[in-house]
Write a protein that holds these residues in place. Sequence first.
Motif, PDB file in Angstrom:
ATOM      1  N   ALA A  21      23.496  28.922 -50.890  1.00  0.00           N
ATOM      2  CA  ALA A  21      22.142  28.535 -51.305  1.00  0.00           C
ATOM      3  C   ALA A  21      21.640  27.347 -50.484  1.00  0.00           C
ATOM      4  N   ASP A  22      22.515  26.382 -50.208  1.00  0.00           N
ATOM      5  CA  ASP A  22      22.144  25.237 -49.379  1.00  0.00           C
ATOM      6  C   ASP A  22      21.727  25.710 -47.986  1.00  0.00           C
ATOM      7  N   LEU A  23      22.536  26.604 -47.421  1.00  0.00           N
ATOM      8  CA  LEU A  23      22.232  27.120 -46.088  1.00  0.00           C
ATOM      9  C   LEU A  23      20.915  27.885 -46.085  1.00  0.00           C
ATOM     10  N   LEU A  24      20.688  28.668 -47.122  1.00  0.00           N
ATOM     11  CA  LEU A  24      19.447  29.425 -47.219  1.00  0.00           C
ATOM     12  C   LEU A  24      18.251  28.486 -47.309  1.00  0.00           C
ATOM     13  N   ASP A  25      18.363  27.420 -48.103  1.00  0.00           N
ATOM     14  CA  ASP A  25      17.280  26.430 -48.200  1.00  0.00           C
ATOM     15  C   ASP A  25      16.927  25.866 -46.827  1.00  0.00           C
ATOM     16  N   MET A  26      17.936  25.488 -46.072  1.00  0.00           N
ATOM     17  CA  MET A  26      17.680  24.906 -44.752  1.00  0.00           C
ATOM     18  C   MET A  26      17.097  25.936 -43.784  1.00  0.00           C
ATOM     19  N   CYS A  27      17.593  27.153 -43.847  1.00  0.00           N
ATOM     20  CA  CYS A  27      17.083  28.194 -42.943  1.00  0.00           C
ATOM     21  C   CYS A  27      15.641  28.554 -43.283  1.00  0.00           C
TER      22      CYS A  27
END
Length: 105
Positions: A21-27
Amino acid sequence: MTVNDYIQQKFQTFGINLSEADLLDMCLTSKISGEDEMNEDCYDRVSVAMAKFIPSLLLRPTSIGESGFSMSWDIKGIKDYYSFLCKKYGLKDELNTDKPKVKFL
């Protein structure tokens, strides 16, 4: 190396493990797919997205301990990295601003 791999490795140097989820937020912030190849064309967008994500990251506990296992991360290091990114990309540094001072006359 993919964008997701790059972001995870950058944060791992500070002892921080990111969720999907963190990675998705940044992407989503950088408008790039985490599966894209990390290259010069997306480097600035990914770095700005990481800088924008760091303040929310600092709301988490800096250490976790359970059943003899403990994990902690370098809060000063991540704040310094955030400050570096803000200066580099002309972003407002929300974490290292001067605090208001009260003067009594």
